[in-house]
Design a protein around this motif. Structure first.
Motif, PDB file in Angstrom:
ATOM      1  N   ALA A 169       5.770   5.819  -0.152  1.00 62.07           N
ATOM      2  CA  ALA A 169       5.196   4.548   0.284  1.00 62.07           C
ATOM      3  C   ALA A 169       6.215   3.426   0.227  1.00 62.07           C
ATOM      4  O   ALA A 169       6.265   2.567   1.130  1.00 62.07           O
ATOM      5  N   GLU A 170       7.028   3.419  -0.828  1.00 57.67           N
ATOM      6  CA  GLU A 170       7.999   2.337  -0.980  1.00 57.67           C
ATOM      7  C   GLU A 170       9.166   2.452  -0.015  1.00 57.67           C
ATOM      8  O   GLU A 170       9.959   1.523   0.114  1.00 57.67           O
ATOM      9  N   PRO A 197       1.887  -1.434   1.608  1.00 60.31           N
ATOM     10  CA  PRO A 197       1.545  -0.008   1.507  1.00 60.31           C
ATOM     11  C   PRO A 197       1.094   0.305   0.083  1.00 60.31           C
ATOM     12  O   PRO A 197       1.840   0.090  -0.875  1.00 60.31           O
ATOM     13  N   THR A 198      -0.136   0.794  -0.048  1.00 54.81           N
ATOM     14  CA  THR A 198      -0.788   0.876  -1.361  1.00 54.81           C
ATOM     15  C   THR A 198      -1.226   2.301  -1.679  1.00 54.81           C
ATOM     16  O   THR A 198      -1.831   2.969  -0.842  1.00 54.81           O
ATOM     17  N   ILE A 199      -0.910   2.725  -2.912  1.00 62.01           N
ATOM     18  CA  ILE A 199      -1.330   4.032  -3.413  1.00 62.01           C
ATOM     19  C   ILE A 199      -2.159   3.825  -4.675  1.00 62.01           C
ATOM     20  O   ILE A 199      -1.744   3.123  -5.598  1.00 62.01           O
ATOM     21  N   PHE A 200      -3.329   4.451  -4.706  1.00 62.02           N
ATOM     22  CA  PHE A 200      -4.145   4.480  -5.921  1.00 62.02           C
ATOM     23  C   PHE A 200      -4.184   5.916  -6.454  1.00 62.02           C
ATOM     24  O   PHE A 200      -4.325   6.872  -5.685  1.00 62.02           O
ATOM     25  N   GLY A 201      -4.067   6.064  -7.776  1.00 62.32           N
ATOM     26  CA  GLY A 201      -4.238   7.354  -8.437  1.00 62.32           C
ATOM     27  C   GLY A 201      -5.431   7.324  -9.363  1.00 62.32           C
ATOM     28  O   GLY A 201      -6.060   6.278  -9.583  1.00 62.32           O
ATOM     29  N   ASN A 202      -5.743   8.494  -9.926  1.00 64.63           N
ATOM     30  CA  ASN A 202      -6.890   8.630 -10.840  1.00 64.63           C
ATOM     31  C   ASN A 202      -8.167   8.068 -10.218  1.00 64.63           C
ATOM     32  O   ASN A 202      -8.988   7.426 -10.891  1.00 64.63           O
TER      33      ASN A 202
END
Length: 475
Positions: free
Chosen positions: A303-304, A363-368
């Motif tokens: 994403a980065e 640009p965004t990533i979510f975990g858990n």
């Protein structure tokens, strides 16, 4: 001379019955760069009347005549290819390379697929002594979205014409200029008067009038599930056929035997393509709990690496989202993800730091992420990926199917037979194994609240036909 404030009806560029203008906003600058006219019921009536008058003659044209027309349209489309790409880039903020290689390309590919499908299509079959014939359904209202303008315009118009139908098109008023260029293509190709008509406008004043019009035989709609429900209810009073391609929240199951690095990287790229504005995007990535933290690291790095910026630059990978409305909706859902306790891996609220205007999303990533969170259940329509851990394959399948949508699903595995077995368990209209190439001959459409009917090639031609049985034909 610009046709931006005109409609294309009965082979002519005409002014609206009632003057009403709407600014078209460049989402990279947040500024208006042109205006279109908004139609009304009077414009719809005129367009439908033209299509109705043209139907008797066009519906009995030969396969050869319709193929000749479609090939001329394709030729002119290719001549205007760069104009189409530039229009898409400015109206919806698509990076120019993406506008050429994906957006404008999709229109070309669907026209080619419709031509190939028509060449081989069987319109009649003798069963015993009964002749079964497939005939054009009639006048079709085509309502298309802003996120894939040419993809959706061509994958409706081309098979409708291939079937012998006449059409009235309403492109999205948010991204309307590529639709106007397409109407110019139809005119230059010599499309018979009344066979193709285009009216710009909003949903209530044009789209719903088309859906409820007594002289429209079928509506083909692509857009949100909310709007699709309104279209279906409006069409119900006249008992017309309704084909719908609606929302999605597609799961991407990365099985433990997949190559994790490749599977996660390509999954992020698939989710973020078109700035995340695709109804079948793999927005829920499911990974084995033991691989979850490694998957987050790969996703973050990917994403980065995305270049966010000016759509006019060939270096840009992610442009802005289409509008202030969409930007605000995405920001609200990013905030919801944080508030509900998901791990913000990268990205987050606001614009990228180097940009101070335009509807750009980090640009965004979510975990858990758990499947009861809003970011796992609602269609975000932006560059936001939710990564959900699972304990075993059965739980992964259960999570993937636990959604009101059913447009697409994705399976990653180095064991193709394993991927095939899991694919049979997916409640979705399309299942993609190991990130295959786009297939414009595959059926496209959804289960559940993702719609009904199928688009692309011969599948779409079928949807624009009525079936007649002539009993005793072979007696």
């Amino acid at each position: 001379m610009s046709n931006h404030t005109k409609f294309y009806i009965n082979g002519e560029w005409v002014d609206p019955a009632v003057p009403a203008l709407l600014d078209v906003i460049d989402p990279s600058t947040e500024e208006a760069y042109t205006r279109i006219s908004l139609g009304s019921a009077a414009d719809v009536n005129r367009a439908v009347a033209a299509a109705r008058a043209a139907f008797p003659a066009f519906s009995v044209t030969t396969r050869t005549e319709r193929l000749t027309l479609l090939r001329r349209i394709l030729e002119v489309y290719n001549d205007r290819f760069e104009d189409i790409a530039q229009a898409v880039s400015q109206e919806m903020g698509a990076p120019i390379s993406w506008a050429r290689d994906a957006q404008a390309w999709a229109g070309r590919a669907h026209m080619e697929a419709a031509i190939k499908a028509l060449e081989d299509y069987s319109f009649s079959e003798l069963r015993g002594t009964t002749m079964v014939v497939k005939e054009a359904i009639g006048v079709c209202a085509l309502i298309t979205p802003w996120n894939w303008p040419l993809n959706q315009i061509v994958c409706k118009v081309a098979p409708a014409l291939a079937a012998g139908c006449t059409v009235v098109l309403k492109p999205s008023e948010i991204a309307p200029i590529s639709g106007i260029v397409f109407a110019e293509v139809m005119e230059a190709a010599g499309t018979p008067k009344g066979v193709f008509n285009m009216v710009n406008g909003n949903g209530p004043d044009v789209g719903q009038v088309m859906a409820g019009h007594p002289d429209v035989d079928m509506v083909s709609f692509t857009g949100s599930t909310r709007a699709g429900i309104i279209v279906a209810k409006t069409a119900a009073d006249t008992v017309k056929r309704v084909a719908q391609e609606l929302g999605g929240k597609s799961a991407n199951i990365i099985l433990p035997d997949a190559d994790l690095e490749i599977a996660v990287r390509k999954g992020v790229e698939g989710c973020f393509g078109n700035s995340g504005q695709s109804c079948d995007a793999p927005t829920r990535m499911l990974v084995s709990r033991g691989q979850h933290d490694e998957a987050l690291a790969i996703a973050r790095k990917t994403a980065e690496g995305f270049v966010v910026g000016d759509p006019r630059s060939t270096e840009t990978v992610l442009g802005p989202v289409v509008s202030r409305l969409q930007f605000d909706k995405i920001q609200a859902l990013i905030d919801a993800g944080i508030q509900e306790g998901a791990t913000l891996v990268t990205g987050g609220p606001g614009r990228p730091e180097h940009l101070n205007r335009g509807y750009y999303v980090r640009p965004t990533i979510f975990g858990n992420v758990s499947n009861d969170m809003r970011i796992a259940r609602e269609e975000i329509f932006g560059p936001v990926l939710s990564i959900l851990p699972y304990d075993d394959e059965e739980q992964a399948i259960e999570i993937a199917n636990d959604t009101v949508y059913g447009l697409a699903a994705y399976i990653q595995s180095q064991d193709l037979e394993h991927a095939r077995r899991v694919a049979t368990r997916m409640r979705a209209g399309s299942v993609y194994l190991n990130y295959p190439d786009w297939d414009t001959f595959a059926p496209f459409g959804g289960y559940k609240q993702s719609g009904n009917g199928r688009e692309y090639a011969d599948w779409a031609i079928h949807d624009f036909l009525e079936i007649k049985g002539i009993v005793g034909y072979g007696a």
